[in-house]
Design a protein around this motif. Structure first.
Motif, short mmCIF file in Angstrom:
data_model
loop_
_atom_site.label_atom_id
_atom_site.label_comp_id
_atom_site.label_asym_id
_atom_site.label_seq_id
_atom_site.Cartn_x
_atom_site.Cartn_y
_atom_site.Cartn_z
N PHE A 101 20.43 51.67 16.22
CA PHE A 101 19.28 51.63 17.13
C PHE A 101 18.00 51.82 16.34
O PHE A 101 17.94 52.68 15.46
N ARG A 102 16.98 51.02 16.67
CA ARG A 102 15.67 51.16 16.05
C ARG A 102 14.66 51.63 17.10
O ARG A 102 14.49 50.97 18.14
N GLY A 103 14.02 52.76 16.83
CA GLY A 103 13.06 53.31 17.79
C GLY A 103 11.94 52.36 18.14
O GLY A 103 11.43 52.34 19.26
N MET A 104 11.52 51.52 17.15
CA MET A 104 10.40 50.61 17.37
C MET A 104 10.75 49.51 18.37
O MET A 104 9.87 48.82 18.88
N GLN A 105 12.04 49.32 18.66
CA GLN A 105 12.47 48.31 19.62
C GLN A 105 12.58 48.87 21.04
O GLN A 105 12.89 48.14 21.97
N LYS B 262 17.05 55.63 -1.09
CA LYS B 262 16.78 55.22 0.30
C LYS B 262 17.60 53.98 0.62
O LYS B 262 17.50 52.96 -0.06
N LEU B 263 18.43 54.09 1.64
CA LEU B 263 19.25 52.97 2.09
C LEU B 263 18.86 52.62 3.52
O LEU B 263 18.58 53.50 4.33
N SER B 264 18.88 51.34 3.84
CA SER B 264 18.60 50.93 5.22
C SER B 264 19.88 50.99 6.03
O SER B 264 20.98 50.79 5.50
N GLY B 265 19.73 51.25 7.32
CA GLY B 265 20.90 51.24 8.19
C GLY B 265 21.49 49.84 8.27
O GLY B 265 22.71 49.67 8.31
N GLU B 266 20.61 48.81 8.24
CA GLU B 266 21.08 47.43 8.32
C GLU B 266 22.03 47.08 7.18
O GLU B 266 22.94 46.28 7.33
N ALA B 267 21.82 47.71 6.01
CA ALA B 267 22.66 47.42 4.86
C ALA B 267 24.12 47.79 5.13
O ALA B 267 25.04 47.16 4.58
N GLY C 208 26.65 47.90 13.80
CA GLY C 208 27.57 48.97 13.41
C GLY C 208 27.75 49.11 11.91
O GLY C 208 26.87 48.77 11.12
N ILE C 209 28.90 49.62 11.52
CA ILE C 209 29.18 49.96 10.12
C ILE C 209 30.35 49.13 9.60
O ILE C 209 31.43 49.13 10.18
N ASP C 210 30.11 48.43 8.50
CA ASP C 210 31.16 47.67 7.83
C ASP C 210 31.90 48.61 6.88
O ASP C 210 31.30 49.12 5.92
N GLY D 64 16.76 56.78 17.57
CA GLY D 64 16.91 56.27 16.21
C GLY D 64 17.27 57.36 15.23
O GLY D 64 18.07 57.14 14.30
N MET D 65 16.70 58.55 15.40
CA MET D 65 17.04 59.67 14.52
C MET D 65 18.51 60.04 14.64
O MET D 65 19.18 60.33 13.64
N LEU D 66 19.03 60.02 15.86
CA LEU D 66 20.45 60.32 16.06
C LEU D 66 21.32 59.27 15.37
O LEU D 66 22.38 59.58 14.83
N ALA D 67 20.85 58.02 15.38
CA ALA D 67 21.59 56.95 14.70
C ALA D 67 21.68 57.22 13.20
O ALA D 67 22.72 56.95 12.57
N THR D 68 20.61 57.77 12.60
CA THR D 68 20.67 58.06 11.17
C THR D 68 21.67 59.17 10.87
O THR D 68 22.28 59.19 9.80
N VAL D 69 21.84 60.09 11.80
CA VAL D 69 22.83 61.16 11.60
C VAL D 69 24.24 60.57 11.65
O VAL D 69 25.12 60.95 10.87
N ILE D 70 24.47 59.62 12.56
CA ILE D 70 25.78 58.96 12.62
C ILE D 70 26.08 58.27 11.29
O ILE D 70 27.18 58.40 10.72
#
Length: 234
Positions: free
Chosen positions: A55-59, A9-14, A22-24, A74-80
């Motif tokens: 994007f975080r759905g909770m926000q 399990k990886l966080s998007g923030e990582a 975005g993505i580094d 948020g789910m779409l963000a995880t697919v990206i």
């Protein structure tokens, strides 16, 4: 190796690295290299990645978006993020499959449990996107659920700290790291390992969780080879 099949399990923030959004690309490449090391040894690896760097759905409420709509965003963000990680892995010659909890057949396969297991048996890295496919569930819950469904040996939660502490080590200099905890101890101490739904799923199914520092080189390899890395909850 200590494990045959794991869920990472990886966080998007990582994926942001030192960026604000975005993505580094350097962090993405680093993670792909670390994953390749264990896959090359024959480990069966599945991944769930968050979307908080986009994007975080909770926000959603803060900007006037309905929570259900926000969770779907948020789910779409995880697919990206999953597509980015897939591309980085395949650039290193690692075969991958991206499976989504929401059907979008132009970019990834729909999640089907038997198909996911078959991909793992063939040595492919399986990336689970779009969480559980349902609003009000976090990617932590998706990680626990998918790990149980594919009969993973353990959930590895890759973070930027090297385990679970008595307090937040980034705020409290006196915080002490704990090497091992029971599920009951985590509950009694009110430690934030995962959200409660995810944590309860692991507890009820006897699925251990290891929290470790994914950003330190070779930590993932050492962990799956049996070294005492991070904190074990079992």
């Amino acid at each position: 190796m200590k494990y045959k099949r794991i869920l990472l399990k990886l966080s998007g923030e990582a994926l942001m690295g030192d960026q604000q959004y975005g993505i580094d690309p350097q962090r993405l490449e680093q993670y792909a290299q670390e994953i390749k090391k264990v896959v090359d040894q024959g480990l069966e690896l599945a991944i769930v990645i968050g979307g908080g760097n986009i994007f975080r759905g909770m926000q959603a409420d803060r900007i006037g978006i309905d929570r259900v709509q926000g969770d779907h965003m948020g789910m779409l963000a995880t697919v990206i993020n999953g597509m980015a990680l897939q591309s980085a892995l395949e650039g290193l010659g690692v075969y991958t499959r991206l499976l989504s909890g929401i059907q979008m057949d132009k970019v990834c396969e729909p999640y089907i449990r038997r198909r996911a297991v078959r991909h793992l048996e063939k040595g492919r890295v399986v990336i689970f996107g779009a969480g559980t496919g349902n609003p009000f569930f976090t990617t932590d819950s998706a990680a626990s659920l998918r790990a149980i469904e594919i009969e993973a040996d353990v959930v590895l939660k890759g973070t930027r700290v090297d385990g679970i502490y008595t307090a937040d080590p980034e705020k409290d200099p006196n915080a002490e790291k704990m090497d091992a905890l029971s599920f009951d101890e985590v509950m009694a101490r009110n430690l934030k390992v995962m959200d409660m739904t995810a944590f309860t799923l692991c507890q009820e199914n006897g699925l251990p969780i290891i929290v470790f520092d994914m950003n330190k080189a070779d930590n993932l390899r050492k962990l799956v080879e049996g070294e005492n890395i991070g904190t074990v909850v079992s």
